[in-house]
Structures are given as C-alpha cells and as structure tokens.
Scaffold this motif. Sequence first.
Motif, short mmCIF file in Angstrom:
data_model
loop_
_atom_site.label_atom_id
_atom_site.label_comp_id
_atom_site.label_asym_id
_atom_site.label_seq_id
_atom_site.Cartn_x
_atom_site.Cartn_y
_atom_site.Cartn_z
N PHE A 110 -6.48 -15.59 -4.88
CA PHE A 110 -7.03 -14.43 -5.59
C PHE A 110 -6.16 -14.06 -6.79
CE2 PHE A 110 -6.98 -9.82 -6.30
CZ PHE A 110 -8.31 -9.61 -6.63
N MET A 111 -4.85 -14.06 -6.62
CA MET A 111 -3.97 -13.66 -7.72
C MET A 111 -3.97 -14.69 -8.84
SD MET A 111 -3.18 -10.70 -6.91
CE MET A 111 -2.25 -10.45 -8.42
N LYS A 112 -4.15 -15.97 -8.51
CA LYS A 112 -4.26 -16.98 -9.57
C LYS A 112 -5.51 -16.74 -10.41
CE LYS A 112 -1.66 -20.76 -7.44
NZ LYS A 112 -1.75 -22.14 -6.87
N ALA A 113 -6.60 -16.30 -9.72
CA ALA A 113 -7.85 -16.06 -10.43
C ALA A 113 -7.85 -14.72 -11.16
CB ALA A 113 -9.02 -16.11 -9.45
N HIS A 114 -7.03 -13.78 -10.69
CA HIS A 114 -7.02 -12.43 -11.26
C HIS A 114 -5.59 -11.96 -11.53
CE1 HIS A 114 -11.32 -11.85 -10.39
NE2 HIS A 114 -11.08 -12.45 -9.24
N PRO A 115 -4.86 -12.63 -12.42
CA PRO A 115 -3.46 -12.24 -12.68
C PRO A 115 -3.34 -10.83 -13.26
CG PRO A 115 -4.24 -13.79 -14.34
CD PRO A 115 -5.28 -13.76 -13.27
N GLN A 116 -4.44 -10.29 -13.79
CA GLN A 116 -4.38 -8.93 -14.35
C GLN A 116 -4.13 -7.87 -13.29
OE1 GLN A 116 -7.10 -10.73 -13.86
NE2 GLN A 116 -8.90 -9.49 -13.41
N HIS A 117 -4.28 -8.25 -12.02
CA HIS A 117 -4.08 -7.28 -10.94
C HIS A 117 -2.67 -7.33 -10.34
CE1 HIS A 117 -8.11 -5.85 -10.99
NE2 HIS A 117 -8.66 -6.98 -10.59
N SER A 118 -1.78 -8.12 -10.91
CA SER A 118 -0.45 -8.26 -10.30
C SER A 118 0.28 -6.92 -10.25
CB SER A 118 0.39 -9.28 -11.07
OG SER A 118 0.57 -8.88 -12.42
N GLY A 119 0.18 -6.13 -11.30
CA GLY A 119 0.82 -4.82 -11.30
C GLY A 119 0.22 -3.89 -10.28
N ASN A 120 -1.11 -3.92 -10.13
CA ASN A 120 -1.78 -3.06 -9.15
C ASN A 120 -1.38 -3.44 -7.73
OD1 ASN A 120 -5.29 -2.15 -8.55
ND2 ASN A 120 -3.40 -1.09 -8.06
N LEU A 121 -1.28 -4.77 -7.47
CA LEU A 121 -0.87 -5.21 -6.14
C LEU A 121 0.56 -4.77 -5.84
CD1 LEU A 121 -1.37 -6.75 -3.54
CD2 LEU A 121 -0.68 -8.86 -4.70
N THR A 122 1.43 -4.90 -6.83
CA THR A 122 2.81 -4.45 -6.63
C THR A 122 2.86 -2.95 -6.38
OG1 THR A 122 3.58 -6.23 -8.07
CG2 THR A 122 5.15 -4.50 -7.57
N ASP A 123 2.03 -2.19 -7.09
CA ASP A 123 1.94 -0.75 -6.82
C ASP A 123 1.65 -0.48 -5.35
OD1 ASP A 123 2.57 0.64 -9.08
OD2 ASP A 123 0.51 1.04 -9.70
N LEU A 124 0.71 -1.23 -4.78
CA LEU A 124 0.36 -1.03 -3.38
C LEU A 124 1.52 -1.39 -2.46
CD1 LEU A 124 -3.26 -2.55 -3.47
CD2 LEU A 124 -2.65 -0.13 -3.37
N LEU A 125 2.24 -2.48 -2.78
CA LEU A 125 3.38 -2.88 -1.96
C LEU A 125 4.53 -1.90 -2.08
CD1 LEU A 125 3.34 -6.72 -2.70
CD2 LEU A 125 2.44 -5.55 -0.68
N ILE A 126 4.66 -1.25 -3.23
CA ILE A 126 5.69 -0.24 -3.44
C ILE A 126 5.35 1.05 -2.70
CG2 ILE A 126 6.60 1.34 -5.22
CD1 ILE A 126 6.62 -1.00 -7.16
N GLY A 127 4.04 1.33 -2.58
CA GLY A 127 3.61 2.61 -2.02
C GLY A 127 3.18 3.60 -3.07
N ARG A 128 3.05 3.15 -4.33
CA ARG A 128 2.60 4.04 -5.39
C ARG A 128 1.08 4.07 -5.37
NH1 ARG A 128 4.80 1.99 -10.31
NH2 ARG A 128 6.78 2.69 -9.51
N ILE A 129 0.54 4.94 -4.56
CA ILE A 129 -0.89 4.91 -4.24
C ILE A 129 -1.59 6.24 -4.55
CG2 ILE A 129 -0.76 3.13 -2.48
CD1 ILE A 129 -0.41 5.30 -0.39
N PHE A 130 -0.84 7.23 -4.99
CA PHE A 130 -1.44 8.54 -5.22
C PHE A 130 -1.71 8.76 -6.70
CE2 PHE A 130 1.12 8.92 -1.30
CZ PHE A 130 0.07 9.14 -0.41
N HIS A 131 -2.56 7.87 -7.26
CA HIS A 131 -2.98 8.03 -8.65
C HIS A 131 -4.38 7.44 -8.79
CE1 HIS A 131 -2.29 3.75 -9.73
NE2 HIS A 131 -1.26 3.83 -8.90
N ASP A 132 -5.05 7.73 -9.87
CA ASP A 132 -6.48 7.42 -10.04
C ASP A 132 -6.79 5.93 -10.01
OD1 ASP A 132 -7.00 10.10 -10.19
OD2 ASP A 132 -7.14 10.17 -12.38
N GLN A 133 -5.86 5.10 -10.46
CA GLN A 133 -6.12 3.67 -10.57
C GLN A 133 -5.55 2.86 -9.40
OE1 GLN A 133 -8.16 2.34 -12.99
NE2 GLN A 133 -8.49 4.54 -13.32
N ALA A 134 -5.13 3.53 -8.35
CA ALA A 134 -4.47 2.83 -7.25
C ALA A 134 -5.38 1.78 -6.60
CB ALA A 134 -4.00 3.83 -6.19
N GLY A 135 -6.67 2.04 -6.57
CA GLY A 135 -7.59 1.10 -5.93
C GLY A 135 -8.32 0.18 -6.88
N ALA A 136 -7.83 0.05 -8.11
CA ALA A 136 -8.56 -0.72 -9.14
C ALA A 136 -8.72 -2.19 -8.77
CB ALA A 136 -7.84 -0.60 -10.48
#
Length: 417
Positions: A369-395
């Motif tokens: 999935f990440m190879k096909a969608h590298p634009q989501h690497s930052g969003n995935l890292t946000d989830l692993l960090i726990g930074r989930i309380f913002h509007d784009q957390a589930g993008a």
Amino acid sequence: MKANYDVVVIGGGPGGSSAAALTAAAGHSTLLIERESMPRFHIGESLMPEVYWPLSRLGVIDRMDELGFQKKLSVQFVTNNGKESSPFYFRQHDPRESSSTWQVERSRFDQMLFERAAELGADCYDQTRLLDVEIDDNDCATGVRVRDAQGEEHRISCRVVVDATGLQSFIANKLGLKEINPDLKKAAIWGYWKDARRDDGENEGATIIMQTQNKDSWFWFIPLSNGITSIGCVGNNDYMLKQGLKPEAKYEHELSICPGLQDRLKGAEFQGEIRVAKEFSYTTTRHAGQGWVLIGDAFGFIDPIYSSGVYFALETGVRAADAINEGFAKQDLSGAQLAKWADDFKDGSSWIRKLVHAYYTNEFSFGRFMKAHPQHSGNLTDLLIGRIFHDQAGAIFDDMDAAIEADKRAAMSMREG
C-alpha cells in the motif's frame, strides 16, 4: 483516609494518577486508591511519542530521563517471511523534542506517577480494594466503599468518582455499558529475555512488530533498560489458548514460526515466567453520569499492537481532570460536563481502531500500500506517533479502505481460480 472527598479516583495506573494529580493541583480534595501494592507489575511498556504532552502537563519529563528508561526513536515491522521494513523514525516527520519517547518498566513508571499525584496534594493509598461504587436511582454517584490494607472497610462520600480500574472497568460492568468487539477477541502470551539482539544506533530502542509465518499471530519486541526485552505473542483467543497446548508450549511454538525473531534470540536467555492475558477489545456505550466518569481502559480498549494504551490512559486522565475542574467552577458535575471531551477523543482514537483492523486483514499488505501511495507516509507516521486529534488524521483511509477491498477481491479470485 478521610470520610469525604471532592474526587475519588479508583486505580493507580497512568490514567488514575494523572487525573488525581491534576484535580488535587486545582485545589480539590482528592483520594487515589490502588488495589495492588505499589510498585506493581503491569504490561504495556511501549509509549507513543504523544505521551510527551500529558507527561509535560504533569511536570515529569525530566524524571523520565532521570529514571533511565530506554529511549524509543522508531517503530519497525517485519513480515511473515522475515522481511524488515525501513524503520519509521519519528523525528523525520516531526523534529520536535516530543518525537523521542520511551520504553518503560511499568512498575517504575506507574510508581513515579502515583508519587506525583501525592506531591500535588492527592491522598494516595495502595493495597486498597474497591468494594462498590454507590450510584443512586438517578444515575448519580454518591460515594465508594473500600477495604484498606489493614482489612478495614470504609464508606467514603464524594462528589465525583473517576473510574480508572483498567480492564476491570468496574462502573461499566456494574451498569452494563460494555460492548465487546467480536472481531478483536485477542489473547497475549509473553515473557522477558536477557540479551536479545537489538539493532544498532538510533533503532536500538525500536518497537518491532513481527508476523508469524501463518499470520495467525504476531510478536512484539520491546527493548527495555538493562538488556531486558519484552517479547510477546498476540493472536485470536481461540488460537492462542484453546488448542490443547499449555501457554508455555504455545509460546515456544509461535517463536519457532516467527522468522523475525530467530537471529534476535540466539544467545538470549529467558527470564522469569510466562505470562498470559486475554485482551478483548471493547467500547462503552456511556462514559459518564452525574458525578462519575470513565477513563483509560475503563473507557474502552482497542488492541496492544500500536502501543496506544498508556497514551490513551494519560490523555483521558488529563482531559477528565480538566472537565472535572471546570465542572466544580461551574457547579455542574453532570455526565455531559464530565465527559465533554469524550466525543473528540473517540473521533481521534477511531483512526487507531481502523489501523488495527487493517493490520489484522491478512490479505492486505502495508508495504504494498505504501509503495502505491507514498503521499500517505506522513499520515501513517502521525497515526503511529499518536497525533490523531486533528481534522486530517484519517485522510489515509479513503485510499486504504479501497486497497483493502481490492486485496480481498484478488485473494478471493485466486482461491476460486
């Protein structure tokens, strides 16, 4: 122990201690009770980076380093054939100090927070067992009954009860508020190893998640201080505990089919005993009433895979304390006031729940999935960090949900073909 308090907090873990610390610091008489003798053993040793913020609120960041906990700078995944992902270094996504977190021995970590609550004015008692929370016909909590270390029973009145009883979830069970997630009935078998091989440099303290060959289970690899590593196996309850094997034998078998662990355990020595826990995922249908509120695992439990438990406990403890303090100021201790933070918390934590379900979908590959969608690497890292309380957390999930369905269809076609 007095006969009357403004706030009684039940459970001396991270959630309970943080709530007690901040209500006491605000000037409200607060009692914190813990069933076990402190310090006591607890699982849940890997911390998400976002714990930095509630720990900062509590004024204990410097103490984390003074206690010598293992620094955690990354997380890594290993597939069922032993292929290792590149480490997710938190600082590459967020260079702030909060990107560095810790792997902790919970006995020392929880003791520090328990003592911090006492420093800030809470009356803190361990070896004190909760017997009942008194809730009247109007859904109003009026007090608790407890048994102290000497075996004496006490009835204590209060204006707010904070349930931080963890998986026991006392009030939710008393009122029938728990809803078990049938898709996440898991069990864990784990133990501790001396001198398991760690990676070098900045990945030394990484949490590593490793799949077994058949994908029916996965292992956590959590490096602690003094050369000790927590290594545990998680799978469906029936697979882990109901196949005729004792936990020790089941653990050994799962180790033998986990390629990512083979080299890491050469020369390592098992310490102590095998431990077992059932970790059923659940939510609660209500989170507060007049004079009572649920926090931490008493509020709900998802899964151990992304190490969200301690962060969620601290975050809900801080949020609940803020709502309680505001409620005293407004003279409003209603359920709506005490749980005014809950909807926002549920919205954020739902993204972790979705990520857990994605991991347990065997047909789905995060790497693909990440190879096909590298634009989501930052969003995935946000989830692993726990930074989930913002509007784009589930993008990430529009594309991920579509990929999961495509992978399922492809797997079905292969089976049928």
